[in-house]
Design a protein around this motif. Structure first.
Motif: not given
Length: 367
Positions: A152, A192-193, A196, A312-317
Motif C-alpha cells: 500500500r 494500473r489495470n 492488485p 469494479d475493483r479500485e484502479i489507481p488514478l
C-alpha cells in the motif's frame, strides 16, 4: 530548460537501424567519421541542413530532435511484457512513456525542484546468493518504513525516500510495466489495470532493477524469451527481493493462522495486496509450509490476488500525485501551456482539469 541532446538521439536512430558510424557518415557526406563522433558526443551540433537530412533519412518527425521532453538515446528501459506482445507496440508506448518521464525531469528543474543526483544502490552482484537478495528486500522494507501493508505504501515511499518516480499508466494488453533509468532519475511504470497483486509485484520487482542496474543491467525485454542463464538468475534474485520486500519475515510472523488452508492464504494475501501463490512460496521459504505440501496445493484455489477480483475493483488514478503536482506547478509558473500539458497526457483540456481534481489538486487554470 536543458539543451536538447540531438547527438544522442541521432546515435539512438543509427543504432536502431544497425548502421556503423562510417555508414552514416557516408549518408551525410562527411569526409570521415570523426565529424559524426563529435556530433554524437555533443561536441558539435547538427546544422539545419544536417537536421533535415536526418529527419528524411530516418523518417522521423522534426519533433524527435527538438522536443525537450523526449529521452531517446538517454534512457534505458527494461519492460515486463507477454512474449507475444508486438515489439512495435512496445516501441510506440516507450516513446510516449519516455516523454512523460522526460517532462517530469525537465519541469521539476524548471520549477526550482530538480531531481536529486544522489541515487541509492544495493550492494548486490550476479555472484550474490538468493538469500542475499532476500535480505536486501527485507532491509529495504525497513528502510522505507513500509508498515503493516507494504504494498500500500511502497510507491509513495519510493518517491519520498529514494526520489524514484512511479507512474500508474494504461500500458495496453500484455505490458505489465517497466523500469527506466535516465540521467539523475529512476522511474517505474506500472500498468494500473493489472490486478492488485500483479501491480504490487511488478513495482517491487522493478525497484530491484533500479537499485542494481549498474551491477546487473536488465534486458530491455523481460519476457523470458532468449534470456541467458545469468539473466534468468538476475530475474530470480529480483523475485526473491520483491517477495521479501512485500512480505517481510517479521510481518508474517505477526500474522497467525493455518498456512495450509487456502481460504486463509487467500484472505491474508488480499489483505497484504499480494497474490496468494506468492504468499504460499514465501511461507515455504520461511519454513511455515512444507515444500512438498506446497507443491501438492491445487493452485486453482488460489485465485488472482488471493481472492476473487471483481470488475469494479479500485484502479489507481493515472500517473500519480507527485507527477501531477509537478504538472500543476509548471502550468502555474508558465513553463508549459495547458494545451501542451493536455496533449502530453493524451487528454482533453477538460479531462486534464478532471485529472487534477481526481488527485485532489486545485485546477491550475480557468476553464
Amino acid at each position: 530548460m536543458a539543451s536538447v541532446p540531438t547527438g544522442l538521439r541521432l546515435k539512438a536512430l543509427r543504432e536502431r537501424r544497425g548502421l556503423s558510424q562510417e555508414e552514416l557518415s557516408r549518408i551525410f557526406g562527411f569526409d570521415n567519421r570523426q565529424t559524426l563522433q563529435q556530433i554524437e558526443s555533443g561536441q558539435r551540433r547538427l546544422t539545419a541542413e544536417e537536421l533535415v537530412a536526418a529527419v528524411r533519412e530516418f523518417d522521423v518527425p522534426l519533433d524527435f530532435f527538438t522536443n525537450p521532453f523526449l529521452i531517446a538515446g538517454e534512457a534505458r528501459f527494461s519492460w515486463r511484457r507477454d512474449a507475444d506482445t508486438p515489439v512495435s507496440d512496445l516501441d510506440a508506448f516507450e516513446r510516449q512513456a519516455g516523454e512523460w518521464i522526460g517532462a517530469y525531469r525537465e519541469l521539476r528543474a524548471m520549477t526550482g525542484n530538480p531531481v536529486s543526483p544522489i541515487v541509492h544502490r544495493l550492494n548486490l552482484t550476479r555472484a550474490s546468493s538468493y538469500e542475499d537478495a532476500t535480505d536486501a528486500g527485507e532491509a529495504v522494507a525497513r528502510f522505507l518504513e513500509l508498515g503493516p501493508v507494504p504494498s500500500r505504501d511502497l510507491a509513495q515511499a519510493m518517491y519520498d525516500r529514494m526520489s524514484i518516480l512511479v507512474l500508474m499508466v494504461d500500458a495496453g494488453d500484455g505490458i505489465s510495466g517497466a523500469a527506466c533509468l535516465v540521467r539523475n532519475l529512476g522511474a517505474v511504470l506500472v500498468n494500473r489495470n493489472e490486478i492488485p497483486g500483479r501491480r504490487s509485484y511488478d513495482l517491487a520487482h522493478e525497484l530491484f532493477h533500479i537499485l542494481t542496474w549498474d551491477a546487473m543491467p536488465p534486458e530491455r525485454l523481460d519476457d523470458g524469451e532468449g534470456s541467458g542463464k545469468l539473466q534468468k538468475r538476475v530475474e530470480t534474485m529480483a523475485e526473491k527481493f520483491a517477495s521479501a520486500l512485500l512480505m517481510p519475515s517479521w510481518l508474517l510472523r505477526s500474522i497467525t493462522g493455518d498456512a495450509t488452508d487456502p481460504a486463509w492464504l487467500n484472505a491474508t494475501a488480499t489483505g497484504l495486496g499480494v497474490s496468494a501463490k506468492a504468499l504460499k512460496w514465501r511461507l515455504v521459504d520461511l519454513g511455515r509450509i512444507d515444500r512438498g505440501t506446497a507443491r501438492a496445493y491445487d493452485d486453482d484455489l488460489l485465485v488472482n490476488n488471493g481472492g476473487l477480483v471483481s470488475e469494479d475493483r479500485e484502479i489507481p488514478l493515472r500517473f500519480g500525485r507527485p507527477f501531477m503536482d509537478v504538472m500543476a506547478t509548471a502550468i502555474l509558473q508558465g513553463h508549459i501551456s495547458v494545451r501542451r500539458a493536455a496533449a502530453l497526457l493524451d487528454v482533453s483540456v477538460d479531462g486534464l482539469g478532471e485529472l487534477f481534481g481526481a488527485h485532489g489538486i486545485t485546477r491550475p487554470f480557468d476553464m
